[in-house]
Design a protein around this motif. Structure first.
Motif, PDB file in Angstrom:
ATOM      1  N   PHE A  20       0.853  -1.183   0.000  1.00 28.99           N
ATOM      2  CA  PHE A  20       0.000   0.000   0.000  1.00 28.99           C
ATOM      3  C   PHE A  20       0.885   1.228   0.000  1.00 28.99           C
ATOM      4  O   PHE A  20       2.007   1.202   0.500  1.00 28.99           O
ATOM      5  CB  PHE A  20      -0.978   0.000   1.175  1.00 28.99           C
TER       6      PHE A  20
ATOM      7  N   CYS B 211       5.070  -1.761   2.245  1.00 33.71           N
ATOM      8  CA  CYS B 211       4.430  -0.556   1.734  1.00 33.71           C
ATOM      9  C   CYS B 211       5.431   0.259   0.931  1.00 33.71           C
ATOM     10  O   CYS B 211       6.644   0.112   1.080  1.00 33.71           O
ATOM     11  CB  CYS B 211       3.838   0.291   2.859  1.00 33.71           C
TER      12      CYS B 211
ATOM     13  N   TRP C 137      -2.614   6.131   1.494  1.00 38.38           N
ATOM     14  CA  TRP C 137      -2.742   6.454   2.913  1.00 38.38           C
ATOM     15  C   TRP C 137      -1.873   7.678   3.195  1.00 38.38           C
ATOM     16  O   TRP C 137      -0.659   7.641   2.974  1.00 38.38           O
ATOM     17  CB  TRP C 137      -2.301   5.267   3.768  1.00 38.38           C
TER      18      TRP C 137
ATOM     19  N   ARG D 206      -6.099  -1.074   7.792  1.00 37.42           N
ATOM     20  CA  ARG D 206      -5.940  -1.768   6.516  1.00 37.42           C
ATOM     21  C   ARG D 206      -6.475  -3.189   6.594  1.00 37.42           C
ATOM     22  O   ARG D 206      -7.086  -3.685   5.650  1.00 37.42           O
ATOM     23  CB  ARG D 206      -4.464  -1.787   6.115  1.00 37.42           C
TER      24      ARG D 206
ATOM     25  N   GLN E  82     -10.142  -2.992   6.304  1.00 39.68           N
ATOM     26  CA  GLN E  82     -10.513  -2.719   4.921  1.00 39.68           C
ATOM     27  C   GLN E  82     -10.450  -3.994   4.084  1.00 39.68           C
ATOM     28  O   GLN E  82     -11.350  -4.275   3.279  1.00 39.68           O
ATOM     29  CB  GLN E  82      -9.582  -1.663   4.333  1.00 39.68           C
ATOM     30  N   LYS E  83      -9.405  -4.794   4.283  1.00 44.60           N
ATOM     31  CA  LYS E  83      -9.263  -6.036   3.533  1.00 44.60           C
ATOM     32  C   LYS E  83     -10.376  -7.024   3.866  1.00 44.60           C
ATOM     33  O   LYS E  83     -10.874  -7.738   2.996  1.00 44.60           O
ATOM     34  CB  LYS E  83      -7.890  -6.659   3.811  1.00 44.60           C
TER      35      LYS E  83
END
Length: 267
Positions: A104, A127, A167, A252, A255-256
């Motif tokens: 991400f 990330c 983000w 996160r 969200q996943k």
């Protein structure tokens, strides 16, 4: 000696770029390349070749469509005859394997003490970090792999260059810069997280300015300030960095899980 395609996939993983590994899985009859030949296709580039010509052009086209459509692996057979404009006469089976790195993008605005500490923590995670600051001497001489340093005189304009779902962490040396970056991010309404370092008092002042700028309440509510998971009250840069990284990972994961539920419902 490491193969070029393996190096290419590793580089895509490091940079968070999607790619498709195209492999000649089988050959029946005459063909430009033998079974096992590989090529890596990204949205903007290719590494290696499966023989060139219309077959390769068609494979690249298919691979990029798969990336855009987020499709899974596929095995396809191609006759190397008039349909593809190639005279080999054989048949080639291609295996398409999309590679989507679980990365991400974190956009960090500010290279102060807390910013430096956050980079050290986040660079150990999967990330990609884009690190913005108008002061070139604020950045350390060496940064970890996966961190892109960007010296900018107008960081609020750089918000437009960030990918959807990025983000954002905002912690510059200037309240005016913080305000401009946060306002732009809220107005664009396409990011996974917009975090602003500061107290509840700072948040209240910024919310007043956001309303004056005409930003809707539902957008203002998406701002996270203060940042970091609860229960950690320390003000040391390292403590703030750990609390903030934990918050990003926690959100996160949530969200996943939501995306998994959506995918299962659509199946």
């Amino acid at each position: 000696m490491t193969s070029a395609w393996l190096n290419a996939l590793s580089e895509c993983e490091r940079r968070g770029i999607g790619a498709v590994l195209v492999t000649i899985a089988a050959v029946d009859g005459s063909a430009p390349r033998e079974a096992g030949t590989k090529m890596v296709v990204t949205p903007d580039d290719t590494v290696g070749t499966i023989g060139g010509g219309t077959l390769e052009f068609r494979a690249i086209e298919i691979a990029r469509h798969m990336l855009a459509a987020k499709q899974g692996p596929s095995l396809r057979k191609f006759p190397l005859g008039p349909a593809l404009g190639q005279c080999c006469g054989g048949h080639v089976t291609l295996l398409f394997e999309p590679q989507r790195p679980d990365l991400f993008t974190v956009a960090l605005f500010g290279a102060g003490h807390v910013g430096k500490a956050i980079v050290q923590v986040l660079s150990a995670l999967p990330c990609r970090i884009r690190w913005f600051d108008p002061r070139p001497d604020a950045f350390p001489d060496h940064v970890p792999p996966g961190v892109e340093v960007e010296v900018t005189n107008a960081p609020e304009r750089d918000v437009a260059t960030l990918p959807d779902g990025a983000w954002l962490l905002i912690m510059t040396h200037s309240h005016a810069l913080d305000l401009g970056i946060a306002a732009k991010a809220l107005q664009e309404n396409r990011f996974a997280y917009i975090g602003l370092i500061g107290s509840t008092t700072k948040r209240a002042r910024f919310e007043k300015r956001f309303r004056e700028l005409g930003i809707p309440e539902d957008q203002i509510a998406k701002l996270t300030c203060p940042i970091g998971i609860g229960g950690i009250s320390g003000k040391h840069p390292g403590e703030i960095a750990i609390a903030t990284a934990a918050q990003l990972l926690q959100l996160r994961e949530q969200q996943k899980q939501v995306l998994r539920v959506i995918d299962e419902s659509a199946a």
